[in-house]
Scaffold this motif. Sequence first.
Motif, PDB file in Angstrom:
ATOM      1  N   SER A 199       1.132  -1.204   0.263  1.00  0.00           N
ATOM      2  CA  SER A 199       0.073  -0.037   0.382  1.00  0.00           C
ATOM      3  C   SER A 199       1.430   1.419   0.392  1.00  0.00           C
ATOM      4  O   SER A 199       2.115   1.378   0.289  1.00  0.00           O
ATOM      5  CB  SER A 199      -0.720   0.276   1.475  1.00  0.00           C
ATOM      6  N   GLU A 200       0.397   2.606  -0.090  1.00  0.00           N
ATOM      7  CA  GLU A 200       1.142   3.880  -0.203  1.00  0.00           C
ATOM      8  C   GLU A 200       1.666   4.033   1.254  1.00  0.00           C
ATOM      9  O   GLU A 200       2.986   4.319   1.289  1.00  0.00           O
ATOM     10  CB  GLU A 200       0.614   5.178  -0.660  1.00  0.00           C
ATOM     11  N   LYS A 201       1.111   3.784   2.237  1.00  0.00           N
ATOM     12  CA  LYS A 201       1.691   3.701   3.347  1.00  0.00           C
ATOM     13  C   LYS A 201       3.115   2.705   3.964  1.00  0.00           C
ATOM     14  O   LYS A 201       3.995   3.444   4.075  1.00  0.00           O
ATOM     15  CB  LYS A 201       0.142   3.638   4.488  1.00  0.00           C
ATOM     16  N   ASP A 224       3.805   2.809 -10.505  1.00  0.00           N
ATOM     17  CA  ASP A 224       3.094   4.267 -10.475  1.00  0.00           C
ATOM     18  C   ASP A 224       2.440   4.295 -12.011  1.00  0.00           C
ATOM     19  O   ASP A 224       1.907   5.466 -12.101  1.00  0.00           O
ATOM     20  CB  ASP A 224       3.505   4.890  -8.980  1.00  0.00           C
ATOM     21  N   LYS A 246       4.884   1.783   1.849  1.00  0.00           N
ATOM     22  CA  LYS A 246       6.161   2.320   0.797  1.00  0.00           C
ATOM     23  C   LYS A 246       6.781   3.196   1.083  1.00  0.00           C
ATOM     24  O   LYS A 246       7.893   3.293   1.747  1.00  0.00           O
ATOM     25  CB  LYS A 246       5.183   2.389  -0.901  1.00  0.00           C
ATOM     26  N   ASN A 272       8.878   1.818  -7.662  1.00  0.00           N
ATOM     27  CA  ASN A 272       7.519   1.998  -7.645  1.00  0.00           C
ATOM     28  C   ASN A 272       7.112   3.245  -8.165  1.00  0.00           C
ATOM     29  O   ASN A 272       5.897   3.168  -8.663  1.00  0.00           O
ATOM     30  CB  ASN A 272       7.644   3.038  -6.198  1.00  0.00           C
ATOM     31  N   TYR A 288       9.498   9.615  -8.467  1.00  0.00           N
ATOM     32  CA  TYR A 288       9.479  10.614  -8.120  1.00  0.00           C
ATOM     33  C   TYR A 288      10.944  11.236  -7.651  1.00  0.00           C
ATOM     34  O   TYR A 288      11.834  10.147  -7.447  1.00  0.00           O
ATOM     35  CB  TYR A 288       9.295   9.743  -6.370  1.00  0.00           C
TER      36      TYR A 288
END
Length: 56
Positions: free
Chosen positions: A3-5, A45, A7, A41, A49
Amino acid sequence: MYSEKEKAVIEQAIISAIAYSSDGDEIEQYTNLLNRFRNENAQIDGFRYDYDDSSY
């Protein structure tokens, strides 16, 4: 996958490991791991980033 959290927690743990290490080889290994983690990631996505880690 993660999940994003999850990660965010994993990324922060790697950043903390870099910040608290004084071993150059270990820092390099963690940095490489962090870059791989971010790149993998970003591919999932569809975004890349870029973070400013100069404060760590």
